[in-house]
Write a protein that holds these residues in place. Structure first.
Motif: not given
Length: 152
Positions: A59-62, A85-86, A77-80, A109-110
């Motif tokens: 889940s990208r949202d997770k 996530g992408q 920002s949320e865009a960042d 992620i890191l």
């Protein structure tokens, strides 16, 4: 594959093409019952294998929500977060494996997080690498500085 128009249980593939730089297959289909055409997009489903052995869909949202916690109070920002996530999902898909250990998700992620915000990176890394002392933080800060210097 159910027809989206008449719910017939079968369809015929008319055309297949690679989409999204090889990450998906676009298929043009036709229903033999109503003869209407529709398009499907088939994509490999990523699943994450947790340390406990539990398997759950990626889940990208997770990912974004976990990083958002580390970025609280930081100029991110949320865009960042969406871009990060992408990037994480794309790097995991590029690996070509359908089952990904949770540790590999954290490593994916890191990398982008270290370039996005160093403080958020340290917060996130401290939880997932289970720092137990100040020396762990100092060592990670040294590594982060070396990465930033070598990137210049």
């Amino acid at each position: 594959m159910y027809c989206p128009y008449c719910r017939h249980t079968d369809s015929r593939v008319l055309d297949s093409r690679v989409a999204e730089d090889g990450a998906a297959i676009r298929r043009r289909r036709q229903c033999p019952s109503c003869e209407r055409r529709f398009t499907t997009l088939e994509q490999m489903q990523l699943v994450v294998v947790k340390r406990s052995g539990v398997v759950e869909p990626f889940s990208r949202d997770k990912v974004v929500n976990g990083v958002r916690k580390a970025c609280k109070g930081r100029p991110v920002s949320e865009a960042d977060l969406a871009r990060l996530g992408q990037q994480v999902e794309e790097s995991l898909r590029a690996g070509g494996q359908a089952e990904i250990p949770a540790d590999e998700v954290v490593l994916a992620i890191l990398g982008p997080l270290s370039t996005l915000d160093a403080v958020a990176y340290l917060r996130f890394a401290s939880v997932y690498k289970q720092y137990s002392s100040v020396e762990d933080f100092e060592a990670e800060i040294r590594n982060l500085r070396n990465q930033l210097l070598s990137a210049r």
